[in-house]
Design a protein around this motif. Sequence first.
Motif, PDB file in Angstrom:
ATOM      1  N   ASP A  10     -75.572  -6.528 -41.901  1.00 13.13           N
ATOM      2  CA  ASP A  10     -76.324  -7.725 -41.495  1.00 13.13           C
ATOM      3  C   ASP A  10     -75.815  -8.979 -42.179  1.00 13.13           C
ATOM      4  OD1 ASP A  10     -77.528  -6.906 -44.049  1.00 13.13           O
ATOM      5  OD2 ASP A  10     -78.859  -8.596 -43.669  1.00 13.13           O
ATOM      6  N   HIS A  11     -75.065  -8.819 -43.264  1.00 13.19           N
ATOM      7  CA  HIS A  11     -74.510  -9.986 -43.950  1.00 13.19           C
ATOM      8  C   HIS A  11     -73.192  -9.597 -44.612  1.00 13.19           C
ATOM      9  CE1 HIS A  11     -76.466  -7.965 -47.354  1.00 13.19           C
ATOM     10  NE2 HIS A  11     -75.612  -8.612 -48.119  1.00 13.19           N
ATOM     11  N   ILE A  12     -72.391 -10.604 -44.895  1.00 13.93           N
ATOM     12  CA  ILE A  12     -71.086 -10.363 -45.516  1.00 13.93           C
ATOM     13  C   ILE A  12     -71.282 -10.180 -47.014  1.00 13.93           C
ATOM     14  CG2 ILE A  12     -68.819 -11.358 -45.986  1.00 13.93           C
ATOM     15  CD1 ILE A  12     -69.107 -12.854 -43.296  1.00 13.93           C
ATOM     16  N   SER A  13     -70.832  -9.059 -47.499  1.00 17.58           N
ATOM     17  CA  SER A  13     -70.958  -8.767 -48.931  1.00 17.58           C
ATOM     18  C   SER A  13     -69.980  -9.608 -49.737  1.00 17.58           C
ATOM     19  CB  SER A  13     -70.676  -7.279 -49.190  1.00 17.58           C
ATOM     20  OG  SER A  13     -70.501  -7.037 -50.572  1.00 17.58           O
ATOM     21  N   ARG A  57     -69.433  -5.673 -40.265  1.00 25.55           N
ATOM     22  CA  ARG A  57     -68.997  -4.395 -40.846  1.00 25.55           C
ATOM     23  C   ARG A  57     -67.489  -4.390 -41.066  1.00 25.55           C
ATOM     24  NH1 ARG A  57     -69.363   0.177 -38.404  1.00 25.55           N
ATOM     25  NH2 ARG A  57     -70.002   1.488 -40.150  1.00 25.55           N
ATOM     26  N   LYS A  58     -66.736  -4.942 -40.117  1.00 27.56           N
ATOM     27  CA  LYS A  58     -65.281  -4.985 -40.258  1.00 27.56           C
ATOM     28  C   LYS A  58     -64.861  -5.873 -41.423  1.00 27.56           C
ATOM     29  CE  LYS A  58     -64.255  -4.065 -35.384  1.00 27.56           C
ATOM     30  NZ  LYS A  58     -63.685  -4.624 -34.125  1.00 27.56           N
ATOM     31  N   VAL A  59     -65.581  -6.987 -41.603  1.00 26.88           N
ATOM     32  CA  VAL A  59     -65.294  -7.841 -42.758  1.00 26.88           C
ATOM     33  C   VAL A  59     -65.545  -7.064 -44.040  1.00 26.88           C
ATOM     34  CG1 VAL A  59     -65.932  -9.939 -44.003  1.00 26.88           C
ATOM     35  CG2 VAL A  59     -65.844  -9.961 -41.508  1.00 26.88           C
ATOM     36  N   ASN A  60     -66.663  -6.367 -44.104  1.00 25.81           N
ATOM     37  CA  ASN A  60     -67.017  -5.629 -45.316  1.00 25.81           C
ATOM     38  C   ASN A  60     -66.140  -4.402 -45.543  1.00 25.81           C
ATOM     39  OD1 ASN A  60     -69.011  -7.476 -45.949  1.00 25.81           O
ATOM     40  ND2 ASN A  60     -70.643  -6.327 -44.931  1.00 25.81           N
ATOM     41  N   MET A  61     -65.414  -3.974 -44.514  1.00 24.43           N
ATOM     42  CA  MET A  61     -64.428  -2.909 -44.682  1.00 24.43           C
ATOM     43  C   MET A  61     -63.078  -3.457 -45.134  1.00 24.43           C
ATOM     44  SD  MET A  61     -65.036  -0.655 -41.236  1.00 24.43           S
ATOM     45  CE  MET A  61     -66.647   0.004 -40.787  1.00 24.43           C
ATOM     46  N   MET A 107     -71.174 -16.094 -38.288  1.00 27.51           N
ATOM     47  CA  MET A 107     -71.483 -14.670 -38.154  1.00 27.51           C
ATOM     48  C   MET A 107     -72.811 -14.317 -38.807  1.00 27.51           C
ATOM     49  SD  MET A 107     -67.655 -13.244 -38.967  1.00 27.51           S
ATOM     50  CE  MET A 107     -68.095 -11.513 -39.058  1.00 27.51           C
ATOM     51  N   GLU A 108     -73.136 -15.007 -39.882  1.00 23.30           N
ATOM     52  CA  GLU A 108     -74.344 -14.666 -40.633  1.00 23.30           C
ATOM     53  C   GLU A 108     -75.596 -15.381 -40.146  1.00 23.30           C
ATOM     54  OE1 GLU A 108     -73.283 -13.099 -45.018  1.00 23.30           O
ATOM     55  OE2 GLU A 108     -73.729 -15.223 -44.851  1.00 23.30           O
ATOM     56  N   ILE A 109     -75.443 -16.371 -39.262  1.00 25.01           N
ATOM     57  CA  ILE A 109     -76.615 -17.111 -38.806  1.00 25.01           C
ATOM     58  C   ILE A 109     -77.604 -16.162 -38.135  1.00 25.01           C
ATOM     59  CG2 ILE A 109     -77.408 -18.754 -37.052  1.00 25.01           C
ATOM     60  CD1 ILE A 109     -76.401 -20.108 -39.526  1.00 25.01           C
ATOM     61  N   GLY A 110     -78.869 -16.296 -38.502  1.00 18.95           N
ATOM     62  CA  GLY A 110     -79.912 -15.457 -37.917  1.00 18.95           C
ATOM     63  C   GLY A 110     -80.603 -14.627 -38.975  1.00 18.95           C
ATOM     64  N   PRO A 111     -81.673 -13.931 -38.584  1.00 18.38           N
ATOM     65  CA  PRO A 111     -82.450 -13.141 -39.537  1.00 18.38           C
ATOM     66  C   PRO A 111     -81.783 -11.805 -39.845  1.00 18.38           C
ATOM     67  CG  PRO A 111     -83.339 -12.845 -37.348  1.00 18.38           C
ATOM     68  CD  PRO A 111     -82.221 -13.842 -37.211  1.00 18.38           C
ATOM     69  N   ASN A 112     -82.199 -11.168 -40.932  1.00 19.60           N
ATOM     70  CA  ASN A 112     -81.783  -9.793 -41.151  1.00 19.60           C
ATOM     71  C   ASN A 112     -82.642  -8.885 -40.271  1.00 19.60           C
ATOM     72  OD1 ASN A 112     -83.766  -7.927 -42.744  1.00 19.60           O
ATOM     73  ND2 ASN A 112     -83.959  -9.910 -43.748  1.00 19.60           N
ATOM     74  N   ARG A 113     -82.051  -7.788 -39.846  1.00 15.58           N
ATOM     75  CA  ARG A 113     -82.791  -6.849 -38.985  1.00 15.58           C
ATOM     76  C   ARG A 113     -82.486  -5.431 -39.458  1.00 15.58           C
ATOM     77  NH1 ARG A 113     -80.910 -10.391 -34.327  1.00 15.58           N
ATOM     78  NH2 ARG A 113     -82.732 -11.659 -33.766  1.00 15.58           N
ATOM     79  N   ILE A 124     -75.669  -6.196 -58.230  1.00 14.92           N
ATOM     80  CA  ILE A 124     -75.878  -5.244 -57.142  1.00 14.92           C
ATOM     81  C   ILE A 124     -76.152  -5.989 -55.849  1.00 14.92           C
ATOM     82  CG2 ILE A 124     -77.294  -3.310 -56.293  1.00 14.92           C
ATOM     83  CD1 ILE A 124     -77.559  -3.962 -59.919  1.00 14.92           C
ATOM     84  N   ASP A 125     -75.421  -5.653 -54.805  1.00 18.82           N
ATOM     85  CA  ASP A 125     -75.590  -6.191 -53.447  1.00 18.82           C
ATOM     86  C   ASP A 125     -75.411  -7.711 -53.398  1.00 18.82           C
ATOM     87  OD1 ASP A 125     -75.929  -3.749 -52.171  1.00 18.82           O
ATOM     88  OD2 ASP A 125     -78.081  -3.701 -52.550  1.00 18.82           O
TER      89      ASP A 125
END
Length: 374
Positions: free
Chosen positions: A175-178, A347-351, A364-370, A144-145
């Motif tokens: 916030d991150h690439i699935s 979001r576009k990547v995950n779509m 793209m993923e560098i940085g904290p989750n928000r 999951i996730d």
Amino acid sequence: MIQQWTAKKVASYAINKKSLLVLDVRNRDAFEDWKIEGLSFEYVNIPYFELLDGVEQLLPQLKQAQEVLVVCAKEGSSIMIAEMIAEEGLEVGYLVGGMQAWSNYISPKKIGDLQGGGELYQFIRFGKGCLSYMALSEGQAIVIDAARFTDVYKTFAQEKNVAITAVIDSHLHADHISGGRQLAQEVKATYYLSSKDATEVIFEYCNLDTQTAISFGQSSVHLQALYSPGHTIGSTSFIIDDRYLLTGDILFVDSIGRPDLAGLAEDWVSDLRETLYDRYRKLDEALIVLPAHYMTMAELNADGSVSKSLGQLVADNHGLNIKDTEEFRHLVTDHLPPQPNAYEEIRKVNMGIVTPQEEEQATMEIGPNRCAVR
């Protein structure tokens, strides 16, 4: 003497609350946006180019520290500064791979046993505060996730001698690439996503709704989906083994999910309240809540895992204790943190609309989750 520190070692220091002086030589804006977090860590942020003439100004503080770790974006600058410190006769370490390695590091932690000998594991991505899960029983597993590093789950499944038969995303992540869809393709498993979150996706999936129940193994262990909109319109929670409640990005240990990552905060805030104050309140408070993110290291348990009973959260989580509807609306819409870095592109990547190269995905993923309301 210069030591090479892995992200795994840094994580162990953070979990065990060991003292560490982190000398971060990235630019100040990068440091302020995102840093290695530890409750017993001290921080010094000086961009590396300000140290090119020498580190003498730092020596008094460095000499007082038990251990010193130099950190930069990808390790190159930290090696240079660490060498300068070592030349002054001090022991020092640098983070191999820099903050990129910290962002990518994932560690599995057993949460508990399931019926019939099954097990549930939480995969902790310390640098992003992302949490994913694998439930396994009698040769089969559900993920999951999943993060985009699919080898982590495949390797773990091989070690446990199980086949991944289903992969689920609790919602369309921003916030991150699935790694969910890719993992499902690689292991030939069924991939699940709510159709309410999939209106723009360009790939095939199995619809996830409240009727979705997935059994795995030969025992009575099963996963039951629970429609729980609010973070996204298709957000779905899961009850596993009648003991664990996986809440995705709806409910966290110390906060609640934000409803605005598709620009629909005002529309979705009522869905969020209904999920938190109606759907969840009907559940057994003994359920162990397992979220998809955490915000700070203070939310980790002593063993490094992230969990609390639903009853504890009902009592202690401020977001679950606002009786007035308008007050709740203002709390949610007026206290939203900055948007996650590159969230529209993610979001576009995950779509499935775009497929960037690995280096671009890392950026793209560098940085904290928000994902939480402040």
